[in-house]
Design an enzyme around this catalytic site. Structure first.
Site, PDB file in Angstrom:
ATOM      1  N   ARG A 129      12.137  -5.142   4.708  1.00 31.02           N
ATOM      2  CA  ARG A 129      11.813  -3.770   4.310  1.00 31.02           C
ATOM      3  C   ARG A 129      12.801  -2.770   4.911  1.00 31.02           C
ATOM      4  O   ARG A 129      13.173  -2.852   6.065  1.00 31.02           O
ATOM      5  CB  ARG A 129      10.395  -3.427   4.766  1.00 31.02           C
ATOM      6  CG  ARG A 129       9.998  -2.000   4.446  1.00 31.02           C
ATOM      7  CD  ARG A 129       8.528  -1.815   4.447  1.00 31.02           C
ATOM      8  NE  ARG A 129       7.904  -2.052   5.735  1.00 31.02           N
ATOM      9  CZ  ARG A 129       6.607  -1.976   5.942  1.00 31.02           C
ATOM     10  NH1 ARG A 129       5.799  -1.700   4.944  1.00 31.02           N
ATOM     11  NH2 ARG A 129       6.097  -2.191   7.135  1.00 31.02           N
ATOM     12  N   ARG A 147      -8.517   2.052  10.597  1.00 27.56           N
ATOM     13  CA  ARG A 147      -7.970   0.722  10.817  1.00 27.56           C
ATOM     14  C   ARG A 147      -8.849  -0.111  11.737  1.00 27.56           C
ATOM     15  O   ARG A 147      -8.446  -1.186  12.163  1.00 27.56           O
ATOM     16  CB  ARG A 147      -6.605   0.877  11.484  1.00 27.56           C
ATOM     17  CG  ARG A 147      -5.450   0.499  10.581  1.00 27.56           C
ATOM     18  CD  ARG A 147      -4.201   1.004  11.252  1.00 27.56           C
ATOM     19  NE  ARG A 147      -3.068   0.182  10.978  1.00 27.56           N
ATOM     20  CZ  ARG A 147      -1.957   0.662  10.394  1.00 27.56           C
ATOM     21  NH1 ARG A 147      -1.888   1.904   9.990  1.00 27.56           N
ATOM     22  NH2 ARG A 147      -0.933  -0.121  10.214  1.00 27.56           N
ATOM     23  N   ARG A 202       1.307  -7.357  14.628  1.00 24.89           N
ATOM     24  CA  ARG A 202       0.582  -6.454  13.719  1.00 24.89           C
ATOM     25  C   ARG A 202      -0.405  -7.230  12.844  1.00 24.89           C
ATOM     26  O   ARG A 202      -1.477  -6.741  12.519  1.00 24.89           O
ATOM     27  CB  ARG A 202       1.567  -5.652  12.865  1.00 24.89           C
ATOM     28  CG  ARG A 202       2.196  -4.502  13.669  1.00 24.89           C
ATOM     29  CD  ARG A 202       3.517  -4.053  13.128  1.00 24.89           C
ATOM     30  NE  ARG A 202       3.427  -3.441  11.828  1.00 24.89           N
ATOM     31  CZ  ARG A 202       4.462  -3.370  10.971  1.00 24.89           C
ATOM     32  NH1 ARG A 202       5.617  -3.879  11.303  1.00 24.89           N
ATOM     33  NH2 ARG A 202       4.309  -2.798   9.820  1.00 24.89           N
ATOM     34  N   LYS A 251       0.818  -1.222   0.000  1.00 30.80           N
ATOM     35  CA  LYS A 251       0.000   0.000   0.000  1.00 30.80           C
ATOM     36  C   LYS A 251       0.844   1.263   0.000  1.00 30.80           C
ATOM     37  O   LYS A 251       0.552   2.214  -0.708  1.00 30.80           O
ATOM     38  CB  LYS A 251      -0.838   0.078   1.282  1.00 30.80           C
ATOM     39  CG  LYS A 251      -2.139  -0.606   1.253  1.00 30.80           C
ATOM     40  CD  LYS A 251      -2.922  -0.306   2.530  1.00 30.80           C
ATOM     41  CE  LYS A 251      -2.309  -0.824   3.777  1.00 30.80           C
ATOM     42  NZ  LYS A 251      -1.986  -0.065   4.861  1.00 30.80           N
TER      43      LYS A 251
HETATM   44  P1  AMP Z   1       2.186   1.651   9.590  1.00 29.39           P
HETATM   45  O1  AMP Z   1       3.328   2.580   9.313  1.00 29.39           O
HETATM   46  O2  AMP Z   1       0.963   2.031   8.820  1.00 29.39           O
HETATM   47  O3  AMP Z   1       2.532   0.194   9.427  1.00 29.39           O
HETATM   48  O4  AMP Z   1       1.805   1.857  11.149  1.00 29.39           O
HETATM   49  C1  AMP Z   1       2.733   1.571  12.157  1.00 29.39           C
HETATM   50  C2  AMP Z   1       2.044   1.536  13.508  1.00 29.39           C
HETATM   51  O5  AMP Z   1       1.453   2.826  13.782  1.00 29.39           O
HETATM   52  C3  AMP Z   1       0.885   0.545  13.623  1.00 29.39           C
HETATM   53  O6  AMP Z   1       1.326  -0.772  13.937  1.00 29.39           O
HETATM   54  C4  AMP Z   1       0.072   1.171  14.773  1.00 29.39           C
HETATM   55  O7  AMP Z   1       0.683   0.912  16.025  1.00 29.39           O
HETATM   56  C5  AMP Z   1       0.234   2.667  14.496  1.00 29.39           C
HETATM   57  N1  AMP Z   1      -0.876   3.175  13.637  1.00 29.39           N
HETATM   58  C6  AMP Z   1      -0.792   3.589  12.339  1.00 29.39           C
HETATM   59  N2  AMP Z   1      -2.008   3.959  11.869  1.00 29.39           N
HETATM   60  C7  AMP Z   1      -2.871   3.781  12.897  1.00 29.39           C
HETATM   61  C8  AMP Z   1      -4.265   3.960  13.058  1.00 29.39           C
HETATM   62  N3  AMP Z   1      -5.066   4.377  12.058  1.00 29.39           N
HETATM   63  N4  AMP Z   1      -4.809   3.671  14.264  1.00 29.39           N
HETATM   64  C9  AMP Z   1      -4.069   3.242  15.297  1.00 29.39           C
HETATM   65  N5  AMP Z   1      -2.747   3.028  15.212  1.00 29.39           N
HETATM   66  C10 AMP Z   1      -2.143   3.284  14.030  1.00 29.39           C
END
Ligand code: AMP
Length: 218
Positions: free
Chosen positions: A132, A90, A176, A15
Site C-alpha cells: 500500500r 475499534r 495490527r 474500507k
Molecule cells: P488506520 O489508519 O485506521 O489503519 O489506523 C492506524 C493506527 O491508528 C492504528 O493501528 C491505531 O494505532 C490507531 N488508531 C486508529 N483508529 C483508532 C481507534 N479508533 N482507536 C485506537 N487507535 C486507533
C-alpha cells in the site's frame, strides 16, 4: 434523516478506499480516526506524542484520547446531516463510548445508523498492507500490485510524492491483525445484536465491492 455510517473490517480490507468514495458520493465528510491521529502527530501536540507511541507498535491509542478527538470532529457543522466514520469504534469500550457520544450529538432526533462489515479472507491482507502507498496531500490510496500510480511514486490526482505509512511494514501489520482479532472483531456481534449490521463480501475489484456497498447503504 441524518445518516451515520460506521465501518468494520480487518486492516487493509479496502474500507479506506470505499469510504472515501462513498463520502464523496453521499456528500458527507469522511471521518477517519487513523488520519485524525496522524494529523495530531504532525501537529506536534501532546495527544500526538502519546498517539505515536501506540501507532508505531500497532496498538490501539487509549480510548479517552480517541474519544476526545472523534467527538470534537463530529461536533463540527459539516457532520450535522451525516457522516462516514472509518476506523472508529475499534473496541467494545469505544462502541459503548460512541453510543454516549451519539446520544449527546443527536438528542432525540431520528438517525439512520448502520454498521457495515467488510468481510475478507485474512491471507491476502498482509500482502495488501505491504504494497500500500498513499498520498499525504489528498489521501488517495494506491497498491503497487492492484492499483499502481501512472507515474512511479507520484499521485495521479494531485502529483504529490506517495508515501508508505510507517506502520505498513510486515511486523507492525501482524501486530495490527492481532489487535483487530482481539479488540475489534467482537464488534461484529455487538452491532448484529443492535440490528444495524450489514455484511458485504470485500473480495474482488474496487468496482465490484462498490456495487455491493451501495446496495446496503442507499
Ligand atoms: P488506520 O489508519 O485506521 O489503519 O489506523 C492506524 C493506527 O491508528 C492504528 O493501528 C491505531 O494505532 C490507531 N488508531 C486508529 N483508529 C483508532 C481507534 N479508533 N482507536 C485506537 N487507535 C486507533
Amino acid at each position: 434523516m441524518k445518516k451515520e455510517l460506521i465501518f468494520l473490517g480487518p486492516p487493509a480490507c479496502g474500507k479506506g478506499t470505499q469510504t472515501n468514495k462513498l463520502a464523496e458520493y453521499l456528500g458527507f465528510p469522511h471521518v477517519d480516526t487513523g488520519s485524525l491521529l496522524r494529523a495530531e502527530i504532525a501537529s506536534g501536540s501532546e495527544n500526538g506524542v502519546i498517539a505515536k507511541s501506540f501507532i508505531d507498535k500497532g496498538q490501539l491509542v487509549p480510548v479517552k484520547l480517541v474519544g476526545t478527538v472523534i467527538k470534537h470532529r463530529l461536533m463540527k457543522d459539516d457532520c450535522k446531516n451525516g457522516f462516514i466514520l472509518d476506523g472508529f469504534p475499534r473496541s467494545v469500550e469505544q462502541a459503548d463510548l460512541f453510543e454516549k457520544i451519539r446520544k449527546e450529538l443527536d438528542r432525540d432526533n431520528k438517525v439512520d445508523f448502520r454498521a457495515v462489515y467488510f468481510d475478507l479472507d485474512t491471507e491476502v491482507l498482509i500482502s495488501r498492507i505491504v504494497n500500500r502507498r498513499s498520498c499525504p496531500r489528498c489521501g488517495e490510496i494506491y497498491n503497487l500490485k492492484y492499483k499502481s500510480p501512472q507515474k512511479d511514486g507520484k499521485c495521479d490526482i494531485c502529483g504529490a510524492a506517495l508515501i508508505q505509512r510507517k506502520d505498513d511494514n510486515e511486523e507492525t501489520a501482524k501486530a495490527r491483525f492481532c489487535t483487530y482479532s482481539k479488540e475489534t472483531a467482537p464488534l461484529i456481534d455487538y452491532y448484529k445484536n443492535m440490528n444495524v449490521l450489514s455484511t458485504i463480501n470485500a473480495e474482488g475489484t474496487i468496482d465490484e465491492v462498490w456495487e455491493r456497498l451501495l446496495k446496503v447503504v442507499e
